[in-house]
Structure formats: structure tokens, C-alpha cells
Motif scaffolding. Structure first.
Motif, mmCIF file in Angstrom:
data_model
loop_
_atom_site.group_PDB
_atom_site.id
_atom_site.type_symbol
_atom_site.label_atom_id
_atom_site.label_comp_id
_atom_site.label_asym_id
_atom_site.label_seq_id
_atom_site.Cartn_x
_atom_site.Cartn_y
_atom_site.Cartn_z
ATOM 1 N N LEU A 96 0.825 -1.203 0.000
ATOM 2 C CA LEU A 96 0.000 0.000 0.000
ATOM 3 C C LEU A 96 0.860 1.255 0.000
ATOM 4 N N SER A 97 1.998 1.181 0.670
ATOM 5 C CA SER A 97 2.884 2.345 0.794
ATOM 6 C C SER A 97 3.551 2.725 -0.527
ATOM 7 N N TYR A 98 3.434 1.881 -1.536
ATOM 8 C CA TYR A 98 4.043 2.206 -2.828
ATOM 9 C C TYR A 98 3.190 3.188 -3.632
ATOM 10 N N SER A 99 1.981 3.421 -3.208
ATOM 11 C CA SER A 99 1.108 4.346 -3.932
ATOM 12 C C SER A 99 1.739 5.727 -4.005
ATOM 13 N N GLY A 100 1.582 6.356 -5.148
ATOM 14 C CA GLY A 100 2.147 7.689 -5.349
ATOM 15 C C GLY A 100 2.424 7.893 -6.825
ATOM 16 N N THR A 101 3.101 8.979 -7.124
ATOM 17 C CA THR A 101 3.488 9.266 -8.502
ATOM 18 C C THR A 101 4.990 9.082 -8.638
ATOM 19 N N TYR A 102 5.394 8.345 -9.642
ATOM 20 C CA TYR A 102 6.802 8.057 -9.885
ATOM 21 C C TYR A 102 7.299 8.887 -11.055
ATOM 22 N N PHE A 103 8.431 9.529 -10.830
ATOM 23 C CA PHE A 103 9.055 10.355 -11.873
ATOM 24 C C PHE A 103 10.439 9.828 -12.206
ATOM 25 N N CYS A 104 10.745 9.837 -13.492
ATOM 26 C CA CYS A 104 12.140 9.639 -13.868
ATOM 27 C C CYS A 104 12.711 11.012 -14.225
ATOM 28 N N GLY A 105 13.995 11.168 -14.018
ATOM 29 C CA GLY A 105 14.671 12.407 -14.346
ATOM 30 C C GLY A 105 15.958 12.101 -15.075
ATOM 31 N N THR A 106 16.223 12.843 -16.122
ATOM 32 C CA THR A 106 17.446 12.630 -16.892
ATOM 33 C C THR A 106 18.220 13.941 -16.981
ATOM 34 N N PRO A 107 19.540 13.882 -16.956
ATOM 35 C CA PRO A 107 20.329 15.110 -16.993
ATOM 36 C C PRO A 107 20.193 15.816 -18.328
ATOM 37 N N ARG A 108 20.204 17.141 -18.259
ATOM 38 C CA ARG A 108 20.222 17.918 -19.488
ATOM 39 C C ARG A 108 21.540 17.716 -20.208
ATOM 40 N N MET A 109 21.509 17.874 -21.516
ATOM 41 C CA MET A 109 22.701 17.626 -22.326
ATOM 42 C C MET A 109 23.848 18.567 -21.945
ATOM 43 N N ASP A 110 23.501 19.792 -21.505
ATOM 44 C CA ASP A 110 24.552 20.771 -21.230
ATOM 45 C C ASP A 110 25.072 20.694 -19.810
ATOM 46 N N SER A 111 24.490 19.834 -19.008
ATOM 47 C CA SER A 111 24.942 19.756 -17.620
ATOM 48 C C SER A 111 24.461 18.469 -16.976
ATOM 49 N N SER A 112 25.346 17.818 -16.265
ATOM 50 C CA SER A 112 24.965 16.538 -15.664
ATOM 51 C C SER A 112 24.130 16.711 -14.419
ATOM 52 N N TYR A 113 24.087 17.928 -13.853
ATOM 53 C CA TYR A 113 23.393 18.049 -12.582
ATOM 54 C C TYR A 113 22.009 18.669 -12.698
ATOM 55 N N LYS A 114 21.622 19.095 -13.890
ATOM 56 C CA LYS A 114 20.279 19.641 -14.071
ATOM 57 C C LYS A 114 19.386 18.569 -14.679
ATOM 58 N N LEU A 115 18.342 18.241 -13.944
ATOM 59 C CA LEU A 115 17.472 17.164 -14.383
ATOM 60 C C LEU A 115 16.247 17.678 -15.128
ATOM 61 N N ILE A 116 15.869 16.909 -16.154
ATOM 62 C CA ILE A 116 14.579 17.093 -16.814
ATOM 63 C C ILE A 116 13.723 15.902 -16.393
ATOM 64 N N PHE A 117 12.526 16.185 -15.906
ATOM 65 C CA PHE A 117 11.674 15.120 -15.391
ATOM 66 C C PHE A 117 10.587 14.737 -16.389
ATOM 67 N N GLY A 118 10.234 13.462 -16.365
ATOM 68 C CA GLY A 118 9.077 13.014 -17.099
ATOM 69 C C GLY A 118 7.806 13.511 -16.415
ATOM 70 N N SER A 119 6.681 13.314 -17.057
ATOM 71 C CA SER A 119 5.424 13.846 -16.516
ATOM 72 C C SER A 119 4.831 12.964 -15.427
ATOM 73 N N GLY A 120 5.452 11.822 -15.167
ATOM 74 C CA GLY A 120 5.041 11.017 -14.025
ATOM 75 C C GLY A 120 4.110 9.867 -14.356
ATOM 76 N N THR A 121 4.157 8.838 -13.501
ATOM 77 C CA THR A 121 3.247 7.695 -13.569
ATOM 78 C C THR A 121 2.562 7.566 -12.221
ATOM 79 N N ARG A 122 1.234 7.641 -12.232
ATOM 80 C CA ARG A 122 0.477 7.533 -10.990
ATOM 81 C C ARG A 122 0.208 6.071 -10.683
ATOM 82 N N LEU A 123 0.629 5.642 -9.513
ATOM 83 C CA LEU A 123 0.445 4.256 -9.090
ATOM 84 C C LEU A 123 -0.471 4.216 -7.877
ATOM 85 N N LEU A 124 -1.515 3.415 -7.953
ATOM 86 C CA LEU A 124 -2.421 3.228 -6.826
ATOM 87 C C LEU A 124 -2.441 1.749 -6.480
#
Lengths: 114, 111
Positions: free
Chosen positions: B80-108
Motif C-alpha cells: 500500500l505504501s508504494y502508492s504515489g506518482t513516480y518520476f524519472c529524471g534525466t540530466p540535461r545535455m549541457d549539464s549533468s546536474y540539471k534534471l529534466i523530469f518526465g510527466s510522471g506515472t500515478r500508481l495506486l
């Protein structure tokens, strides 16, 4: 004793007024970020900082400015708030070696522009 | 440049498994995964740094395939505790520390 705090947690403001959101960290992390979160868009980067007085724009920076005069504080200012800036704003911090270290997010500020 | 997540939403019964995918049109050299519960901040789960590498967090694991420019998050024997929205994030091409996030997957997860 949270390592990152945002203030205020909630704010309602009128269109056209300036608004400043504050992010404060006690972790001494070098990198700080401001993201906004809207339904269907996930988290979008507004501005970020890679050191004191070193800042740069993210993907959605129009209408926003930032300042970082101390390592621990990163301020986000909406120069003249518009309804499209109604959102939840998250601050995040990370260490150098960013591709090996995850972000720590603050609890967020829910901003409503009326 | 934003990574694409699928599915957008998933509903499970407690104990069932799920897979969440994250793909990019750009070359990837790392992928972050975060979970956000309703009304809370996103919380870091793990980073995948090398192609084909798998990492784990509780009963949550992930794989990263550099060649296919994608990562998958595996939730086994969901709680039950796994419920929530999961996001992946990938680094921008110009910098390894700036993340671009996906729009998310809602898990219930339901009892």
C-alpha cells in the motif's frame, strides 16, 4: 531539523503583485534549483544556482528571477504575478557530482494568483 | 527533450507487480527515479549510472539500457505504501546536474 525548508507553504496573491519565495538549506550543498509542478507537466526547471551569485535559467524562466547571496538561501521572485504562475513550487538541492547524487526536495509552496 | 513515461497511470492490488518505463530521444548516461506521495515532496529512490545496471531499493529495482535510451522501474509484491506518482529524471545535455523530469506515472495500490 529538515535540511531544506521553503517559505511560505501557502500563499494567495493578486495579479500584478511581486512575490518572493524562499528556500533555505542547512546541508551546505552547492547546487540549488527551483521547479514548478503542474498537472500533466511533471516538474519543470525554472532557475538553478551552481554557487553563490551564480545562477542560470531553466526551461520556464520567463517572468521569474532568482538571487543567491548566501550558500544557504535561494530566492525566487515573480516580478508581476499572473494567473498562469499559479502552481506548486519546489526547491531542491544537490551535491557536486550531480549525476551520482540525487536531489533533496523541499516541502513545496502552493501559490495561487487571483 | 523531456523523457517519456509509460504508463501514465496504473492500479494494482496489494502483492501484484508493476513496471514503469522511461524513455528518451536523446542519449542517456544516467537516470534518476523519484516517488511523490500526494501533497508531499518528491523523494529520491535511486540513480542508474551505467548501461544495463540494476539497482534496488526495498522491493523496488530498476534497470537502465543505454543503447535503447530507456530505463524501467520494477515494483514487486507491491505494498500500500508504494502508492504515489513516480518520476524519472534525466540530466540535461549541457549539464549533468540539471534534471529534466518526465510527466510522471500515478500508481495506486489497493488492498
Amino acid at each position: 531539523d529538515a535540511g531544506i525548508t521553503q517559505s511560505p507553504r501557502h500563499k494567495v496573491t493578486e495579479t500584478g503583485t511581486p512575490v518572493t519565495l524562499r528556500c533555505h538549506q542547512t546541508e551546505n550543498h552547492r547546487y540549488m534549483y527551483w521547479y514548478r509542478q503542474d498537472p500533466g507537466h511533471g516538474l519543470r526547471l525554472i532557475h538553478y544556482s551552481y554557487g553563490v551569485k551564480d545562477t542560470d535559467k531553466g526551461e520556464v524562466s520567463d517572468g521569474y528571477s532568482v538571487s543567491r547571496s548566501k550558500t544557504e538561501d535561494f530566492l525566487l521572485t515573480l516580478e508581476s504575478a499572473t494567473s498562469s504562475q499559479t502552481s506548486v513550487y519546489f526547491c531542491a538541492i544537490s551535491e557536486p557530482g550531480g549525476d551520482r547524487n540525487g536531489y533533496t526536495f523541499g516541502s513545496g509552496t502552493r501559490l495561487t494568483v487571483v | 527533450q523531456q523523457p517519456v513515461q509509460s504508463p501514465q497511470a496504473v492500479i494494482l492490488r496489494e502483492g501484484e507487480d508493476a513496471v514503469i518505463n522511461c524513455s528518451s530521444s536523446k542519449a542517456l548516461y544516467s537516470v534518476h527515479w523519484y516517488r511523490q506521495k500526494h501533497g508531499e515532496a518528491p523523494v529520491f529512490l535511486m540513480i542508474l549510472l551505467k548501461g544495463g545496471e540494476q539497482k534496488g531499493h526495498e522491493k523496488i529495482s530498476a534497470s537502465f539500457n543505454e543503447k535503447k535510451q530507456q530505463s524501467s522501474l520494477y515494483l514487486t509484491a507491491s505494498q500500500l505504501s508504494y502508492s504515489g506518482t513516480y518520476f524519472c529524471g534525466t540530466p540535461r545535455m549541457d549539464s549533468s546536474y540539471k534534471l529534466i523530469f518526465g510527466s510522471g506515472t500515478r500508481l495506486l495500490v489497493r488492498p
